[in-house]
Design a protein around this motif. Structure first.
Motif, PDB file in Angstrom:
ATOM      1  N   ARG A 125       0.834  -1.210   0.000  1.00 34.12           N
ATOM      2  CA  ARG A 125       0.000   0.000   0.000  1.00 34.12           C
ATOM      3  C   ARG A 125       0.867   1.258   0.000  1.00 34.12           C
ATOM      4  O   ARG A 125       0.597   2.219  -0.725  1.00 34.12           O
ATOM      5  CB  ARG A 125      -0.922  -0.012   1.213  1.00 34.12           C
ATOM      6  N   GLU A 126       1.907   1.258   0.793  1.00 32.26           N
ATOM      7  CA  GLU A 126       2.784   2.430   0.853  1.00 32.26           C
ATOM      8  C   GLU A 126       3.482   2.670  -0.485  1.00 32.26           C
ATOM      9  O   GLU A 126       3.611   3.810  -0.935  1.00 32.26           O
ATOM     10  CB  GLU A 126       3.819   2.232   1.957  1.00 32.26           C
ATOM     11  N   GLU A 127       3.900   1.574  -1.127  1.00 31.00           N
ATOM     12  CA  GLU A 127       4.556   1.718  -2.435  1.00 31.00           C
ATOM     13  C   GLU A 127       3.604   2.287  -3.475  1.00 31.00           C
ATOM     14  O   GLU A 127       3.969   3.172  -4.253  1.00 31.00           O
ATOM     15  CB  GLU A 127       5.095   0.358  -2.878  1.00 31.00           C
ATOM     16  N   MET A 128       2.367   1.799  -3.500  1.00 26.62           N
ATOM     17  CA  MET A 128       1.399   2.321  -4.467  1.00 26.62           C
ATOM     18  C   MET A 128       1.015   3.763  -4.163  1.00 26.62           C
ATOM     19  O   MET A 128       0.830   4.572  -5.081  1.00 26.62           O
ATOM     20  CB  MET A 128       0.156   1.428  -4.472  1.00 26.62           C
ATOM     21  N   GLN A 129       0.894   4.098  -2.906  1.00 24.12           N
ATOM     22  CA  GLN A 129       0.566   5.480  -2.561  1.00 24.12           C
ATOM     23  C   GLN A 129       1.686   6.435  -2.949  1.00 24.12           C
ATOM     24  O   GLN A 129       1.430   7.564  -3.380  1.00 24.12           O
ATOM     25  CB  GLN A 129       0.257   5.570  -1.071  1.00 24.12           C
ATOM     26  N   LYS A 130       2.944   5.999  -2.794  1.00 25.88           N
ATOM     27  CA  LYS A 130       4.050   6.850  -3.215  1.00 25.88           C
ATOM     28  C   LYS A 130       4.032   7.074  -4.725  1.00 25.88           C
ATOM     29  O   LYS A 130       4.289   8.187  -5.201  1.00 25.88           O
ATOM     30  CB  LYS A 130       5.376   6.215  -2.786  1.00 25.88           C
ATOM     31  N   LYS A 131       3.724   6.024  -5.484  1.00 20.86           N
ATOM     32  CA  LYS A 131       3.653   6.180  -6.934  1.00 20.86           C
ATOM     33  C   LYS A 131       2.492   7.092  -7.331  1.00 20.86           C
ATOM     34  O   LYS A 131       2.616   7.898  -8.263  1.00 20.86           O
ATOM     35  CB  LYS A 131       3.510   4.808  -7.594  1.00 20.86           C
ATOM     36  N   THR A 132       1.385   6.965  -6.636  1.00 22.10           N
ATOM     37  CA  THR A 132       0.247   7.842  -6.932  1.00 22.10           C
ATOM     38  C   THR A 132       0.577   9.296  -6.610  1.00 22.10           C
ATOM     39  O   THR A 132       0.235  10.220  -7.363  1.00 22.10           O
ATOM     40  CB  THR A 132      -0.978   7.388  -6.134  1.00 22.10           C
ATOM     41  N   ALA A 185       3.564  10.633  -6.622  1.00 21.35           N
ATOM     42  CA  ALA A 185       4.510  11.115  -7.620  1.00 21.35           C
ATOM     43  C   ALA A 185       3.817  11.441  -8.938  1.00 21.35           C
ATOM     44  O   ALA A 185       4.182  12.405  -9.629  1.00 21.35           O
ATOM     45  CB  ALA A 185       5.598  10.071  -7.846  1.00 21.35           C
ATOM     46  N   ALA A 186       2.805  10.649  -9.295  1.00 25.59           N
ATOM     47  CA  ALA A 186       2.084  10.916 -10.544  1.00 25.59           C
ATOM     48  C   ALA A 186       1.280  12.205 -10.472  1.00 25.59           C
ATOM     49  O   ALA A 186       1.121  12.908 -11.479  1.00 25.59           O
ATOM     50  CB  ALA A 186       1.177   9.739 -10.889  1.00 25.59           C
ATOM     51  N   LEU A 187       0.779  12.558  -9.297  1.00 25.55           N
ATOM     52  CA  LEU A 187      -0.044  13.767  -9.131  1.00 25.55           C
ATOM     53  C   LEU A 187       0.766  14.969  -8.671  1.00 25.55           C
ATOM     54  O   LEU A 187       0.188  16.022  -8.401  1.00 25.55           O
ATOM     55  CB  LEU A 187      -1.171  13.491  -8.135  1.00 25.55           C
ATOM     56  N   SER A 196       1.283  21.274 -17.184  1.00 27.32           N
ATOM     57  CA  SER A 196       1.721  20.872 -15.844  1.00 27.32           C
ATOM     58  C   SER A 196       3.020  20.065 -15.896  1.00 27.32           C
ATOM     59  O   SER A 196       3.123  18.960 -15.366  1.00 27.32           O
ATOM     60  CB  SER A 196       0.633  20.060 -15.120  1.00 27.32           C
ATOM     61  N   LEU A 197       4.028  20.635 -16.548  1.00 27.89           N
ATOM     62  CA  LEU A 197       5.317  19.961 -16.663  1.00 27.89           C
ATOM     63  C   LEU A 197       6.036  19.968 -15.317  1.00 27.89           C
ATOM     64  O   LEU A 197       6.064  20.991 -14.616  1.00 27.89           O
ATOM     65  CB  LEU A 197       6.194  20.635 -17.717  1.00 27.89           C
ATOM     66  N   VAL A 198       6.607  18.815 -14.954  1.00 26.35           N
ATOM     67  CA  VAL A 198       7.393  18.661 -13.737  1.00 26.35           C
ATOM     68  C   VAL A 198       8.698  17.977 -14.117  1.00 26.35           C
ATOM     69  O   VAL A 198       8.689  16.917 -14.760  1.00 26.35           O
ATOM     70  CB  VAL A 198       6.643  17.828 -12.677  1.00 26.35           C
TER      71      VAL A 198
END
Length: 639
Positions: free
Chosen positions: A225-232, A234-236, A252-254
């Motif tokens: 769960r923590e890994e998926m939340q970190k990826k989410t 980072a995507a947002l 919205s370039l990053v």
């Protein structure tokens, strides 16, 4: 009926012509023909009243073979069997047979009931009962097969699909359902689905007893769960004060480069990597910018279209390439899939880890099983690329990203096809370079050496690798980096045949990983249903006021839902301490969602009121209360 007796067809108007006595004695009385008898027979009627005599005379008038049997029909079945009479050539000119009556037997004057009368025929009415009348007047056995009985036909029809989520499951068989019809091939269960759908499906690595299980065992593991939340996250991620421009179709370039400084990579140009959101579909993509590049040939950028056909799990998909001047220069932009928190193999295995005191600690060597996993995945990627007549051309540790555990993908493909466009170089020549770059990359990872040093010390590095890894791995990498034999080429198909055993091992590992993810997915399958129920209960329980009624949530069906809330979440033990049984909460909510017939006892907090109610009734009450809230909200918006 007169037409059958008088074949002339036209009915004579007025009185018939007067016949002599001899002729009238040979003519059958029409009263006998129509009514079966003549009441003027004894009062001077001059016509013949013997129907059998008349029929015999009619038969004698026809030219028949003397050897043919006499026609004496008894019933329909016997008349059908009598058609076996033989015919001779003399009968070929006989007139067409026209039946005198429809009855199966010749009516007589003594048996008027045998005459044909359409009014006496009862209308056929089909029956749908199990027992049908028998021909002899009795009752037919229900077990006897009757192909025209609907009971036997109904047994062959597929049963109606059961819908456990309908408000009235018993009515589904009568009315049917658009979603559940024509699904007999799926072997519908004979009983309703179980209310507790948290089935432990998938591989089990531990064998824990029931009292060893904790609350988080009902949900996704915290690490995943923590890994998926970190990826989410980072995507947002966005940059509120970003000075990056907005391209034509991306906003919205990053910046994804953590170093924050220019990097001259193997492309020969300064490159930047950004995360951006598409205006067309709202998806997130990765933009690779080649700074200061001027496109000189339109054919070079058209070559990117061929990379859209490459669909492989170990290759980052390339979507588009275009030029832009939004950055203040002539830049070339490549659009690729975005994989959040992905790292290159250089960052993971070749970059030293900083420690205290400003020192750096080298990375530990890669295990041989991981090396074979990397080799198998890169070989799989090259197989797909070479099959499409292309070449990767950028197999380098800095251009291979690690997206998951031991899951790698070739990145930045198609970039060199544009930057170093040369139509004179064949695909076979470029694919030979891929094989050599493949071997050098694996040698870098096996020895922990940067790519710039490998070319000058290749023999020493191969010997160093042989002291750490098996001879098979050493020979495999040596075959890749060695020059091919004269008039011979290395192909990825030959390489795959040589490492086929390790391909099976990698495939098995990927299957185990898929099983683990499916097991976690099944665990989270029903959480959406529980969340919807909690939302509905939250909008009803303890509502302060609704349509001027301050006690709306305390009256009628809403009061029973309040007691159910206490039954699920506010239970206490004999000492008055809260009972935090997660299993009881999930079971109760799932029973409510399925609406089963199990009954529970709901008691008020003062122990003065008790209700015996089923989950089916509670589900109906919840639906009525929530529908009432929805109607009230619509009326308010209408005002």
């Amino acid at each position: 009926m007169s037409n059958t007796r008088y074949p002339s067809g036209a009915r004579q108007a007025g009185s018939p012509r007067v016949k002599n006595r001899v002729e009238t004695k040979e003519t059958l009385c029409r009263n006998v023909l129509i009514y079966g008898h003549c009441r003027y027979e004894d009062q001077g009627c001059t016509f013949s009243h013997d129907q059998n005599k008349n029929n015999q005379q009619d038969l004698n008038k026809k030219s028949l073979n003397v050897e043919s049997p006499s026609f004496t029909p008894a019933n329909i079945q016997s008349s059908a069997a009598a058609k076996k009479a033989t015919f001779t050539a003399q009968v070929a000119g006989a007139a067409a047979f026209t039946p005198r009556t429809v009855g199966t037997a010749t009516p007589t004057e003594q048996d008027p009931s045998a005459m044909f009368n359409p009014g006496n025929i009862r209308e056929f009415t089909p029956t749908f009962e199990n027992s049908t009348p028998a021909p002899n007047g009795g009752v037919q056995d229900a077990n006897q097969y009757d192909p025209y009985a609907m009971a036997a036909v109904g047994q062959t029809l597929p049963a109606a699909q059961f819908n456990p989520y309908a408000e009235d499951p018993t009515g589904m068989g009568a009315h049917g359902s658009t979603y559940y019809q024509n699904q007999a091939a799926f072997a519908a269960p004979l009983q309703p689905l179980q209310y507790h759908l948290y089935a432990p499906i998938g591989p089990y690595k531990d064998d824990l007893l029931p009292f060893h299980r904790l609350t988080h065992d009902f949900f996704m593991p915290e690490k995943l769960r923590e890994e998926m939340q970190k990826k989410t996250e980072a995507a947002l991620q966005v940059m509120p004060n970003s000075q990056l421009p907005q391209l034509e179709n991306y906003h919205s370039l990053v910046a994804l480069d953590t170093s924050g400084r220019k990097n001259v990579s193997l492309f020969g140009y300064t490159t930047w990597v950004y995360k951006a959101t598409s205006m067309k579909n709202g998806h997130i993509y990765c933009l690779r910018r080649i700074e200061g590049f001027r496109l000189t040939s339109e054919d070079a950028i058209r070559s990117v279209a061929a990379w859209r056909k490459v669909s492989n799990g170990n290759v980052v998909t390339v979507h588009d390439a275009f030029t832009a001047r939004a950055f203040g220069d002539s830049s070339l932009i490549f659009v690729q899939d975005y994989h959040p928190l992905a790292k290159t193999l250089t960052d993971v295995h070749l970059t030293p880890t900083p420690v205290h005191g400003g020192r750096f600690q080298p990375k530990p060597p890669i295990s041989e099983s991981v090396m074979w996993a990397y080799i198998s995945q890169i070989a799989n990627a090259l197989k797909s690329i070479h099959s499409n007549g292309l070449a990767a051309r950028c197999i380098d540790p800095s251009k291979i990203i690690l997206t998951d555990k031991n899951r790698i993908r070739l990145n930045a493909c198609s970039v060199l096809d544009v930057l170093q466009y040369d139509p004179r170089r064949t695909a076979t020549e470029l694919q030979q370079e891929d094989m050599a770059n493949f071997g050098r990359t694996m040698l870098c990872l096996a020895t922990g050496t940067l790519p710039a040093i490998v070319s000058s010390n290749m023999k020493a590095l191969v010997d160093q690798m042989g002291r750490t890894y098996s001879p098979e791995l050493r020979d495999t990498i040596t075959w890749l980096v060695a020059a091919p034999q004269p008039n011979a080429t290395k192909t990825i198909d030959d390489f795959l045949r040589g490492i086929s055993l390790h391909l099976v091992t990698t495939f098995d590992q990927s299957q185990h990983q898929a099983d683990e993810l499916n097991s976690e997915l099944y665990r989270e399958l029903e959480n959406g249903r529980v969340a919807r129920l909690l939302m509905k209960l939250g909008t009803i329980n303890e509502r302060h006021e609704f349509e001027g009624d301050v006690a709306w949530s305390e009256n009628g069906e809403r009061y029973m839902l309040k007691l159910f809330r206490d039954y699920v979440f506010h239970q206490v033990d004999s000492n008055g301490k809260p009972v935090l049984d997660m299993g009881h909460m999930l079971r109760s909510l799932n029973k409510l969602d399925a609406g089963i017939d199990e009954k529970i006892c709901l008691t008020s907090r003062d122990d003065q009121t008790s209700f015996i109610v089923s989950y089916r009734e509670l589900k109906k009450q919840l639906g009525n209360a929530f529908t009432e809230l929805q109607k009230g909200g619509k009326q308010t918006r209408g005002l």
